[in-house]
Design a protein around this motif. Structure first.
Motif, short mmCIF file in Angstrom:
data_model
loop_
_atom_site.label_atom_id
_atom_site.label_comp_id
_atom_site.label_asym_id
_atom_site.label_seq_id
_atom_site.Cartn_x
_atom_site.Cartn_y
_atom_site.Cartn_z
N ARG A 62 0.84 -1.20 0.00
CA ARG A 62 0.00 0.00 0.00
C ARG A 62 0.88 1.26 0.00
N VAL A 63 1.98 1.19 0.75
CA VAL A 63 2.92 2.33 0.76
C VAL A 63 3.48 2.55 -0.65
N VAL A 64 3.85 1.45 -1.30
CA VAL A 64 4.40 1.54 -2.67
C VAL A 64 3.35 2.12 -3.62
N ARG A 65 2.13 1.59 -3.52
CA ARG A 65 1.04 2.04 -4.41
C ARG A 65 0.76 3.53 -4.21
N ASN A 66 0.67 3.96 -2.95
CA ASN A 66 0.42 5.38 -2.69
C ASN A 66 1.56 6.24 -3.21
N GLY A 67 2.79 5.72 -3.08
CA GLY A 67 3.95 6.44 -3.60
C GLY A 67 3.85 6.61 -5.11
N CYS A 68 3.40 5.56 -5.79
CA CYS A 68 3.24 5.62 -7.25
C CYS A 68 2.19 6.66 -7.63
N ALA A 114 -5.09 -0.11 -15.68
CA ALA A 114 -4.12 -0.18 -14.56
C ALA A 114 -4.71 -0.96 -13.39
N GLY A 115 -5.98 -0.73 -13.13
CA GLY A 115 -6.64 -1.43 -12.01
C GLY A 115 -6.62 -2.94 -12.21
N GLN A 116 -6.86 -3.34 -13.46
CA GLN A 116 -6.87 -4.78 -13.77
C GLN A 116 -5.47 -5.37 -13.65
N ARG A 117 -4.48 -4.64 -14.17
CA ARG A 117 -3.09 -5.11 -14.06
C ARG A 117 -2.69 -5.26 -12.60
N GLU A 118 -3.06 -4.24 -11.84
CA GLU A 118 -2.71 -4.24 -10.41
C GLU A 118 -3.29 -5.44 -9.69
N ILE A 119 -4.57 -5.69 -9.90
CA ILE A 119 -5.24 -6.75 -9.13
C ILE A 119 -4.69 -8.12 -9.52
N ILE A 120 -4.32 -8.27 -10.79
CA ILE A 120 -3.74 -9.54 -11.24
C ILE A 120 -2.35 -9.75 -10.61
N VAL A 121 -1.56 -8.69 -10.60
CA VAL A 121 -0.23 -8.81 -10.00
C VAL A 121 -0.35 -9.11 -8.51
N LEU A 122 -1.27 -8.42 -7.84
CA LEU A 122 -1.42 -8.61 -6.40
C LEU A 122 -1.84 -10.04 -6.06
N ARG A 123 -2.74 -10.60 -6.86
CA ARG A 123 -3.22 -11.95 -6.54
C ARG A 123 -2.31 -13.04 -7.11
N VAL A 136 -4.92 -3.24 0.20
CA VAL A 136 -3.94 -2.51 -0.61
C VAL A 136 -4.64 -1.53 -1.55
N GLN A 137 -5.70 -2.00 -2.21
CA GLN A 137 -6.36 -1.15 -3.20
C GLN A 137 -7.41 -0.23 -2.59
N THR A 143 -15.87 -6.77 -3.49
CA THR A 143 -15.74 -6.49 -4.93
C THR A 143 -14.48 -7.11 -5.54
N VAL A 144 -13.61 -7.64 -4.69
CA VAL A 144 -12.33 -8.16 -5.20
C VAL A 144 -12.54 -9.31 -6.17
N MET A 145 -13.41 -10.26 -5.78
CA MET A 145 -13.58 -11.46 -6.61
C MET A 145 -14.07 -11.11 -8.02
N SER A 146 -15.08 -10.24 -8.10
CA SER A 146 -15.61 -9.91 -9.42
C SER A 146 -14.60 -9.11 -10.24
N ARG A 147 -13.91 -8.17 -9.60
CA ARG A 147 -12.91 -7.38 -10.33
C ARG A 147 -11.78 -8.27 -10.84
N LEU A 148 -11.36 -9.17 -9.96
CA LEU A 148 -10.25 -10.06 -10.33
C LEU A 148 -10.68 -10.97 -11.48
N HIS A 149 -11.91 -11.47 -11.40
CA HIS A 149 -12.37 -12.38 -12.45
C HIS A 149 -12.45 -11.65 -13.79
N ARG A 150 -13.00 -10.44 -13.75
CA ARG A 150 -13.10 -9.65 -15.00
C ARG A 150 -11.70 -9.41 -15.57
N ALA A 151 -10.75 -9.10 -14.68
CA ALA A 151 -9.37 -8.83 -15.13
C ALA A 151 -8.77 -10.09 -15.75
N ARG A 152 -9.00 -11.23 -15.10
CA ARG A 152 -8.43 -12.48 -15.63
C ARG A 152 -9.04 -12.82 -16.98
#
Lengths: 163, 149
Positions: A62-68, A114-123, A136-137, A143-152
């Motif tokens: 989360r610190v890294v993400r906020n820094g970005c 970016a949101g989709q890339r992020e959630i895939i990398v995180l999981r 982190v997000q 909402t994580v499961m549906s977002r992650l599934h859509r990203a995948r």
């Protein structure tokens, strides 16, 4: 947590944090700077981490993400950084740097938001649980499961198109 | 939208949940049962499993632990802060020392006045020290400090 223990644990998170920052910033050098700054920030105040509130991994990410996000805001202060995240994608230099076998994957990832890339990398890359991803997000856990599934599914479609 | 169609859409994201071990026992059973009778979802589940493994095995960052160790031990991380504190405290001590010696050795201030001023500042310093000490002890020992009211 003692500073040396924290250092040891953070060392293991360097690459994952770098992968996450690269997906957000679209540039490996800026991503390395973001991780470096996060190390500096965290190690200068190791007491800021409270183990009772969760694991070090999601907290550090989360610190890294906020820094970005701050970095993007500094680049173009007039814009909404979070909106801009949607447009950022790793550039060709990033794609060249990754091994040949992962190039198709990196290309396909670059096509996602970016949101989709992020959630895939995180999981799938960092192996965070849904609760940790939500942390982190800063989104609702439900909402994580549906977002992650859509990203995948989006990634799968992109890969199919490339292959 | 038919009920069956809604169920099918819902199953979609549950496939990811199953893969990640984030479903309840009831949900797991429901998805497994569904997949047994649905070739499309079964195939989808397998392809998602392959995709997840591919991402997990990928080298999305190849910086390496040694490089991160260098970053972490980079003097830029800790030195500026330490230098800042040393300069600030050192400067403050020098200025305070000059002021105190000027005050103590001044012929223009009566000895009684000197004692009085020393008593006032000494008292203030003692009070400040005791309050800070108490706060520090409370911070370390108060088990309810994180309770939000």
């Amino acid at each position: 947590m003692k500073k040396n223990d924290m250092k040891q644990q953070l060392l293991q998170l360097g690459n994952g944090a770098h992968a996450l920052a690269t997906q957000i910033l679209g540039n490996t050098d800026d991503a390395a700077d973001a991780v470096h700054d996060a190390f500096a920030r965290v190690l200068s105040k190791p007491d800021a981490y409270d183990a009772r509130t969760g694991g070090l991994k999601p907290w550090f990410l989360r610190v890294v993400r906020n820094g970005c996000i701050d970095q993007i805001r500094r680049r173009r202060p007039a814009d909404n950084a979070v909106d801009e995240l949607q447009d950022q994608a790793p550039g060709p230099d990033v794609v060249v740097e990754v091994a040949q076998r992962d190039r198709a994957l990196q290309n396909a990832l670059a096509k996602l938001s970016a949101g989709q890339r992020e959630i895939i990398v995180l999981r799938d890359y960092m192996d965070l649980s849904y609760a940790e991803i939500a942390d982190v997000q800063e989104i609702a856990q439900g909402t994580v499961m549906s977002r992650l599934h859509r990203a995948r599914m989006a990634l799968k479609e992109e890969l199919t198109r490339h292959d | 939208m038919t009920k069956q169609r809604q169920v099918d859409q819902h199953i979609g994201e549950l496939l990811s949940g199953l893969l990640d071990g984030e479903l309840t026992q009831q949900q797991r059973q429901m998805v497994k049962l569904h997949c047994e009778g649905c070739a499309e979802c079964s195939e989808n589940l397998e392809s998602l499993r392959v995709l997840r493994k591919r991402i997990g095995d990928a080298a999305l960052s190849e910086v390496g632990e040694d490089k991160w160790r260098e970053h972490m031990n980079d003097k830029r991380v800790e030195t500026p802060r330490s230098i800042g504190w040393i300069l600030f405290i050192g400067g403050l001590l020098v200025v305070a020392g000059i002021a105190v010696s000027a005050f103590l050795f001044s012929d223009e201030i009566h000895i009684g006045m000197k004692f009085l001023i020393i008593a006032i500042y000494g008292g203030l310093a003692t009070l400040l020290y005791s309050v800070l000490r108490q706060r520090l002890i409370e911070r370390k020992t108060d088990k309810y400090k994180d309770v939000e009211i």
